[in-house]
Design a protein around this motif. Structure first.
Motif, PDB file in Angstrom:
ATOM      1  N   MET A  83       1.180  -1.034   0.101  1.00  0.00           N
ATOM      2  CA  MET A  83       0.194   0.416  -0.060  1.00  0.00           C
ATOM      3  C   MET A  83       0.885   1.226   0.128  1.00  0.00           C
ATOM      4  O   MET A  83       0.327   2.322  -0.205  1.00  0.00           O
ATOM      5  N   GLY A  84       2.109   1.070  -0.070  1.00  0.00           N
ATOM      6  CA  GLY A  84       3.120   2.255  -0.464  1.00  0.00           C
ATOM      7  C   GLY A  84       3.725   2.528   1.568  1.00  0.00           C
ATOM      8  O   GLY A  84       3.810   3.532   1.684  1.00  0.00           O
ATOM      9  N   ALA A  85       3.737   1.214   2.572  1.00  0.00           N
ATOM     10  CA  ALA A  85       3.844   1.769   3.973  1.00  0.00           C
ATOM     11  C   ALA A  85       3.667   3.372   4.294  1.00  0.00           C
ATOM     12  O   ALA A  85       4.428   3.821   4.770  1.00  0.00           O
ATOM     13  N   PRO A  86       2.413   3.267   4.339  1.00  0.00           N
ATOM     14  CA  PRO A  86       1.453   5.110   5.381  1.00  0.00           C
ATOM     15  C   PRO A  86       2.281   4.621   6.483  1.00  0.00           C
ATOM     16  O   PRO A  86       1.808   3.374   7.061  1.00  0.00           O
ATOM     17  N   ASP A  87       2.160   5.716   6.591  1.00  0.00           N
ATOM     18  CA  ASP A  87       2.712   5.588   8.434  1.00  0.00           C
ATOM     19  C   ASP A  87       1.799   5.556   9.342  1.00  0.00           C
ATOM     20  O   ASP A  87       2.076   6.362  10.542  1.00  0.00           O
ATOM     21  N   LYS A  88       0.079   5.259   8.974  1.00  0.00           N
ATOM     22  CA  LYS A  88      -0.192   5.540   9.869  1.00  0.00           C
ATOM     23  C   LYS A  88      -1.554   3.987   9.487  1.00  0.00           C
ATOM     24  O   LYS A  88      -1.439   4.320   8.545  1.00  0.00           O
ATOM     25  N   LEU A  89      -1.745   2.708  10.034  1.00  0.00           N
ATOM     26  CA  LEU A  89      -2.557   1.785  10.162  1.00  0.00           C
ATOM     27  C   LEU A  89      -3.146   1.112  11.269  1.00  0.00           C
ATOM     28  O   LEU A  89      -2.158   1.783  12.571  1.00  0.00           O
ATOM     29  N   HIS A  90      -4.269   1.133  11.042  1.00  0.00           N
ATOM     30  CA  HIS A  90      -5.023   0.381  12.349  1.00  0.00           C
ATOM     31  C   HIS A  90      -5.517  -1.271  11.961  1.00  0.00           C
ATOM     32  O   HIS A  90      -6.008  -1.800  11.221  1.00  0.00           O
ATOM     33  N   LEU A  91      -4.600  -1.686  13.013  1.00  0.00           N
ATOM     34  CA  LEU A  91      -4.801  -3.245  12.539  1.00  0.00           C
ATOM     35  C   LEU A  91      -5.633  -3.827  13.620  1.00  0.00           C
ATOM     36  O   LEU A  91      -6.396  -3.124  14.337  1.00  0.00           O
ATOM     37  N   VAL A  92      -7.268  -4.356  12.813  1.00  0.00           N
ATOM     38  CA  VAL A  92      -7.925  -4.943  13.446  1.00  0.00           C
ATOM     39  C   VAL A  92      -8.396  -6.346  13.651  1.00  0.00           C
ATOM     40  O   VAL A  92      -8.146  -7.647  12.483  1.00  0.00           O
ATOM     41  N   GLU A  93      -8.609  -7.022  15.026  1.00  0.00           N
ATOM     42  CA  GLU A  93      -8.961  -8.119  14.672  1.00  0.00           C
ATOM     43  C   GLU A  93     -10.966  -8.667  14.972  1.00  0.00           C
ATOM     44  O   GLU A  93     -10.972  -7.829  16.729  1.00  0.00           O
ATOM     45  N   ILE A  94     -11.053  -8.666  14.380  1.00  0.00           N
ATOM     46  CA  ILE A  94     -12.766  -9.338  15.665  1.00  0.00           C
ATOM     47  C   ILE A  94     -13.005 -10.173  15.587  1.00  0.00           C
ATOM     48  O   ILE A  94     -12.546 -11.948  14.679  1.00  0.00           O
ATOM     49  N   GLY A  95     -13.077 -11.070  16.868  1.00  0.00           N
ATOM     50  CA  GLY A  95     -13.241 -11.703  17.336  1.00  0.00           C
ATOM     51  C   GLY A  95     -12.394 -12.576  18.296  1.00  0.00           C
ATOM     52  O   GLY A  95     -11.524 -13.447  17.377  1.00  0.00           O
ATOM     53  N   PRO A  96     -11.232 -11.877  18.487  1.00  0.00           N
ATOM     54  CA  PRO A  96      -9.758 -12.843  18.787  1.00  0.00           C
ATOM     55  C   PRO A  96     -10.018 -13.614  19.643  1.00  0.00           C
ATOM     56  O   PRO A  96      -8.626 -13.977  19.950  1.00  0.00           O
ATOM     57  N   GLY A  97     -10.786 -14.199  20.391  1.00  0.00           N
ATOM     58  CA  GLY A  97     -10.912 -15.257  21.474  1.00  0.00           C
ATOM     59  C   GLY A  97      -9.427 -15.067  22.341  1.00  0.00           C
ATOM     60  O   GLY A  97     -10.000 -14.098  23.147  1.00  0.00           O
ATOM     61  N   ARG A  98      -8.925 -15.398  23.197  1.00  0.00           N
ATOM     62  CA  ARG A  98      -7.830 -15.216  23.835  1.00  0.00           C
ATOM     63  C   ARG A  98      -6.830 -14.323  23.433  1.00  0.00           C
ATOM     64  O   ARG A  98      -5.138 -14.294  23.808  1.00  0.00           O
ATOM     65  N   GLY A  99      -6.678 -14.196  21.756  1.00  0.00           N
ATOM     66  CA  GLY A  99      -5.779 -12.909  22.089  1.00  0.00           C
ATOM     67  C   GLY A  99      -4.750 -13.357  20.904  1.00  0.00           C
ATOM     68  O   GLY A  99      -3.838 -13.360  20.618  1.00  0.00           O
ATOM     69  N   THR A 100      -4.328 -14.861  20.598  1.00  0.00           N
ATOM     70  CA  THR A 100      -3.215 -15.492  20.648  1.00  0.00           C
ATOM     71  C   THR A 100      -3.083 -15.327  18.875  1.00  0.00           C
ATOM     72  O   THR A 100      -2.160 -14.422  18.316  1.00  0.00           O
ATOM     73  N   LEU A 101      -3.582 -15.965  18.400  1.00  0.00           N
ATOM     74  CA  LEU A 101      -3.427 -14.397  17.189  1.00  0.00           C
ATOM     75  C   LEU A 101      -3.150 -13.503  16.295  1.00  0.00           C
ATOM     76  O   LEU A 101      -2.099 -13.380  15.857  1.00  0.00           O
ATOM     77  N   SER A 102      -3.653 -12.637  17.099  1.00  0.00           N
ATOM     78  CA  SER A 102      -3.117 -11.164  17.339  1.00  0.00           C
ATOM     79  C   SER A 102      -1.413 -11.291  17.794  1.00  0.00           C
ATOM     80  O   SER A 102      -1.006 -10.040  17.335  1.00  0.00           O
ATOM     81  N   ALA A 103      -1.543 -11.932  18.667  1.00  0.00           N
ATOM     82  CA  ALA A 103       0.461 -11.978  19.657  1.00  0.00           C
ATOM     83  C   ALA A 103       0.912 -12.453  18.929  1.00  0.00           C
ATOM     84  O   ALA A 103       2.229 -11.810  18.183  1.00  0.00           O
ATOM     85  N   ASP A 104       0.736 -13.707  17.961  1.00  0.00           N
ATOM     86  CA  ASP A 104       1.875 -14.195  16.836  1.00  0.00           C
ATOM     87  C   ASP A 104       1.865 -13.662  15.502  1.00  0.00           C
ATOM     88  O   ASP A 104       2.580 -13.067  15.620  1.00  0.00           O
TER      89      ASP A 104
END
Ligand code: SAH
Length: 376
Positions: A83-104
């Motif tokens: 995307m051109g390495a924008p200097d601001k980005l929001h990562l979003v996880e919907i329904g993150p369970g234990r948060g394992t996916l986001s942590a990894d």
């Protein structure tokens, strides 16, 4: 004295609540039932527990192996770069369970300089119990983390990269059944004879019938069930709108099919085994397979570009899971290496999650082709 089998008086608090609702409001739609069984603020399945893992009710891909989240984290980083390495980005996880996916994901994201510096993480989660677990998993997250009840409060000042793994299957569906001369909605009622919870059909047609695919509407045989997921479609449509306006990408991973199709896919699971959907409301997980065609249509109507549907096996192979597994196996000794091999096969094998699970990519109109999902 006749030999009477004592009937267990135990009823889950959620079942008591559902019975009260039926007495006051009449039969409930499957969506009302599912919404309460999973999400009731006091009695809902997800609201009251951490259901994951061996000691729980079911295991999801990120809980099987760190490889899953790492590969998805690298996918997100690559999308950001393209995307051109924008200097601001929001990562979003919907329904993150234990948060394992986001942590990894975040751990893997460290490999691309600048990606984490640009990012913060937004978790969309309704369960207070799971929010606590997520906070612990992400205690040392390298980016700021915040929580939302609904996608409506996500920030709108930068592009988004959204991940939803096994989220859409937990959203309420409605079921409409073809009968002689028309359609009826399947409803939850109380059987007047034995007072058990039971599924019944609406006495007359339901307005939601107009949402059934035209072909199916005309051709489905008597007895067939069509599932409609208005909440999932609304969320997919809203995500599509946000991607159209804010830019970015989305990754939806779940079990499901290319619709339109008929079939009753509502299922309940407890302690890793299937159980009756009405057996212990609020105490068993309830899911329905995702109609990816309808979901993609809703996201496209919102303004997103949608990728062709791909199996989880093909997607993860394309992202290099086999090489990643080999490297991890080299670093691990004997039994550890075998575990990694088993996990890899569960994630991509046809008798594991490889074929049943599908991946749908969503993109903003200006986002370059999504790696592994769209032709470059
Ligand atoms: N993605 C995780 C968990 C999947 S289970 C994993 O792969 O392990 C479904 C998740 O969605 C749980 O975290 C549950 O609490 C959450 N959830 C269910 N319904 C929701 C809703 N309507 N809004 C936000 N989160 C919801």
């Amino acid at each position: 004295m006749p030999n009477q089998t004592p009937v267990s008086a135990y009823m889950t608090p959620c079942e008591e609540h559902l019975r009260r609702r039926i007495l006051h409001e009449g039969p409930l739609t499957i969506a009302d039932f599912m919404g309460d069984a999973l999400g009731h603020p006091q009695f809902g399945y997800y609201i009251t527990r951490d259901p994951f893992g061996r000691a729980g009710d079911f295991t999801t891909a990120p809980e099987i192996s760190q490889m899953f989240g790492e590969l998805i984290g690298l996918w997100c980083a690559e999308v950001w770069q393209q995307m051109g390495a924008p200097d601001k980005l929001h990562l979003v996880e919907i329904g993150p369970g234990r948060g394992t996916l986001s942590a990894d994901m975040l751990r893997a994201g460290k490999r691309l300089p600048g990606f984490l510096k640009a990012s913060d993480l937004h978790l969309v989660e309704t369960s207070p119990v799971l929010r606590d677990v997520q906070a612990r998993s992400l205690e040392r997250a390298p980016v700021p983390v915040s929580w939302h009840n609904d996608i409506a409060t996500l920030p709108d000042d930068a592009s988004l990269i959204i991940v939803a793994n096994e989220f859409f299957d937990a959203l309420p569906i409605r079921q409409i059944q073809r009968v002689e001369g028309g359609w009826r909605e399947r409803l939850l009622a109380i059987n007047p004879n034995d007072h058990t919870l039971a599924l019944t059909l609406s006495p007359g047609p339901s307005v939601i019938e107009s949402l059934i695919d035209k072909n199916l509407h005309n051709r489905a045989k008597v007895g067939r069930v069509v599932e409609l997921a208005p909440l999932a479609w609304r969320i997919a449509g809203d995500l599509g709108k946000r991607l159209a306006i804010q830019g970015g990408a989305g990754l939806v991973i779940d079990y499901g099919y290319s619709g339109p199709a008929t079939g009753d896919t509502l299922q309940a699971v407890k302690a890793h085994k299937p159980c009756g959907v009405l057996e212990t409301p609020g105490d068993a997980d309830l899911t329905a397979h995702v109609d990816f065609t309808a979901l993609a249509h809703a996201a496209a109507q919102g303004g997103a570009r949608v990728s062709p549907l791909m199996t989880q096996g093909d997607f993860l192979r394309g992202l290099g899971i086999e090489i990643r597994a080999q490297n991890l196996m080299k670093a691990a000794a004997g039994p550890g290496a075998k575990q990694i091999e088993i996990a890899r096969d569960r994630l991509i094998g046809a008798d594991g999650m490889g074929t049943l699970f599908k991946v749908l990519g969503l993109a903003g109109p200006n986002t370059p082709p999504l790696p592994g999902l769209e032709p470059a």
